[in-house]
Write a protein that holds these residues in place. Structure first.
Motif, PDB file in Angstrom:
ATOM      1  N   LEU A 172       0.830  -1.210   0.000  1.00  0.00           N
ATOM      2  CA  LEU A 172       0.000   0.000   0.000  1.00  0.00           C
ATOM      3  C   LEU A 172       0.863   1.259   0.000  1.00  0.00           C
ATOM      4  O   LEU A 172       0.555   2.235  -0.690  1.00  0.00           O
ATOM      5  CB  LEU A 172      -0.920  -0.006   1.216  1.00  0.00           C
ATOM      6  N   ALA A 173       1.949   1.218   0.779  1.00  0.00           N
ATOM      7  CA  ALA A 173       2.860   2.365   0.798  1.00  0.00           C
ATOM      8  C   ALA A 173       3.522   2.561  -0.562  1.00  0.00           C
ATOM      9  O   ALA A 173       3.668   3.689  -1.044  1.00  0.00           O
ATOM     10  CB  ALA A 173       3.918   2.167   1.883  1.00  0.00           C
ATOM     11  N   LEU A 174       3.913   1.457  -1.204  1.00  0.00           N
ATOM     12  CA  LEU A 174       4.520   1.533  -2.531  1.00  0.00           C
ATOM     13  C   LEU A 174       3.521   2.043  -3.560  1.00  0.00           C
ATOM     14  O   LEU A 174       3.854   2.895  -4.396  1.00  0.00           O
ATOM     15  CB  LEU A 174       5.030   0.149  -2.939  1.00  0.00           C
ATOM     16  N   PHE A 175       2.296   1.544  -3.483  1.00  0.00           N
ATOM     17  CA  PHE A 175       1.248   1.994  -4.409  1.00  0.00           C
ATOM     18  C   PHE A 175       0.988   3.484  -4.239  1.00  0.00           C
ATOM     19  O   PHE A 175       0.868   4.233  -5.222  1.00  0.00           O
ATOM     20  CB  PHE A 175      -0.037   1.196  -4.149  1.00  0.00           C
ATOM     21  N   GLY A 176       0.894   3.922  -2.995  1.00  0.00           N
ATOM     22  CA  GLY A 176       0.654   5.334  -2.734  1.00  0.00           C
ATOM     23  C   GLY A 176       1.788   6.209  -3.243  1.00  0.00           C
ATOM     24  O   GLY A 176       1.558   7.304  -3.760  1.00  0.00           O
ATOM     25  N   SER A 177       3.027   5.718  -3.107  1.00  0.00           N
ATOM     26  CA  SER A 177       4.179   6.477  -3.591  1.00  0.00           C
ATOM     27  C   SER A 177       4.166   6.603  -5.109  1.00  0.00           C
ATOM     28  O   SER A 177       4.444   7.674  -5.663  1.00  0.00           O
ATOM     29  CB  SER A 177       5.468   5.794  -3.128  1.00  0.00           C
TER      30      SER A 177
END
Length: 273
Positions: A32-37
């Protein structure tokens, strides 16, 4: 797949789901953090699950006293916690049940969170608390108090008693614990209390019905204290068997007295059961 992993966890559904769940949650939060980035979109999942050091903010997110244990920002932090939980959890389950493991783990995590909040309110901490280190330390200490002399075979070092392994692991944790030392202390205290209560015949998990109790309406017949005695007797048998086998290797089977031969047969029969 979970059934196979459950077998690796000595048949414990709780240990299997705990270890697998910690890895799965870390993957979800990381993705999720990677997707958001990549999408330039902030997904505050971890922020809503970790424990804040500001007490007023915690009051708006009381669930974080439990959920913080499931969040690991660093892969090594997650990996070591899962491995230690798997290792010490299996040893705890040699003489205790899933429900006692659950109380040791969750209680250690909550105790760590409480001490973290108190420490932060006194000016000795800040930021956010994440990871299940305090819960794992509680399991580790409770297990070491339960079966302190259980032999553990370490690579290169050889056989070491569990109590010394636990001491070494605690020292390593406190050396590299960063700003979470207060939480680690809370987990250690709960683990010690849990282990001492068991030593004095009190079960901290007595209010949680076991699977056997739910199925039959009766308390399970297995006695944890009896299991400890059986395990100690087995360890004693193995040590004595090694002594007799060493004598045979050095001087031959004929060097054994009639009493020692009888003892050898009896010990072999007991170990094979």
């Amino acid at each position: 797949m979970m059934n196979k992993w459950k077998r690796y966890c000595d048949g414990s559904a709780l240990l299997a789901w705990l270890t697998a769940g910690l890895v799965a949650i870390w993957l979800v939060v990381t993705l999720l953090a990677l997707f958001g980035s990549l999408m330039h979109f902030y997904v505050p999942v971890a922020e809503w699950l970790t424990l804040p050091s500001v007490f007023s903010l915690f009051l708006t997110r009381p669930w974080t006293i439990v959920t913080y244990m499931a969040v690991h920002f660093d892969v090594l932090h997650m990996l070591f916690n899962v491995l230690w939980l798997y290792w010490f959890g299996r040893m705890m389950l040699m003489t205790l049940s899933d429900r006692q493991l659950a109380v040791a783990f969750i209680g250690g995590g909550i105790a760590g969170g409480i001490v973290f909040l108190i420490s932060a309110s006194l000016g000795y901490g800040s930021g956010w608390l994440c990871g299940c280190s305090s819960a794992v330390i509680a399991v580790m200490c409770a297990t070491a108090l339960r079966i302190p002399d259980h032999p553990v075979n370490l690579f290169i070092i050889g056989e070491v008693k569990l109590k010394w392994v636990a001491v070494a692991c605690c020292v390593l944790t406190f050396i590299g614990g960063g700003g979470n030392q207060a939480a680690h202390i809370g987990g250690l205290l709960w683990g010690v209390v849990f282990g001492l209560m068991l030593r004095h015949g009190m079960d901290p998990a007595r209010w949680i019905p076991s699977a056997a109790h739910r199925r039959t309406g009766r308390a399970p017949k297995r006695s944890a204290d009896r299991m400890v005695r059986v395990m100690k007797d087995r360890q004693s048998d193995i040590r004595r068997l090694d002594e007799l086998l060493d004598k045979i290797r050095l001087s031959g089977y004929g060097s054994l007295s009639a009493k020692e031969r009888k003892e050898l047969n009896e010990i072999s029969a007991r170990i094979k059961k």
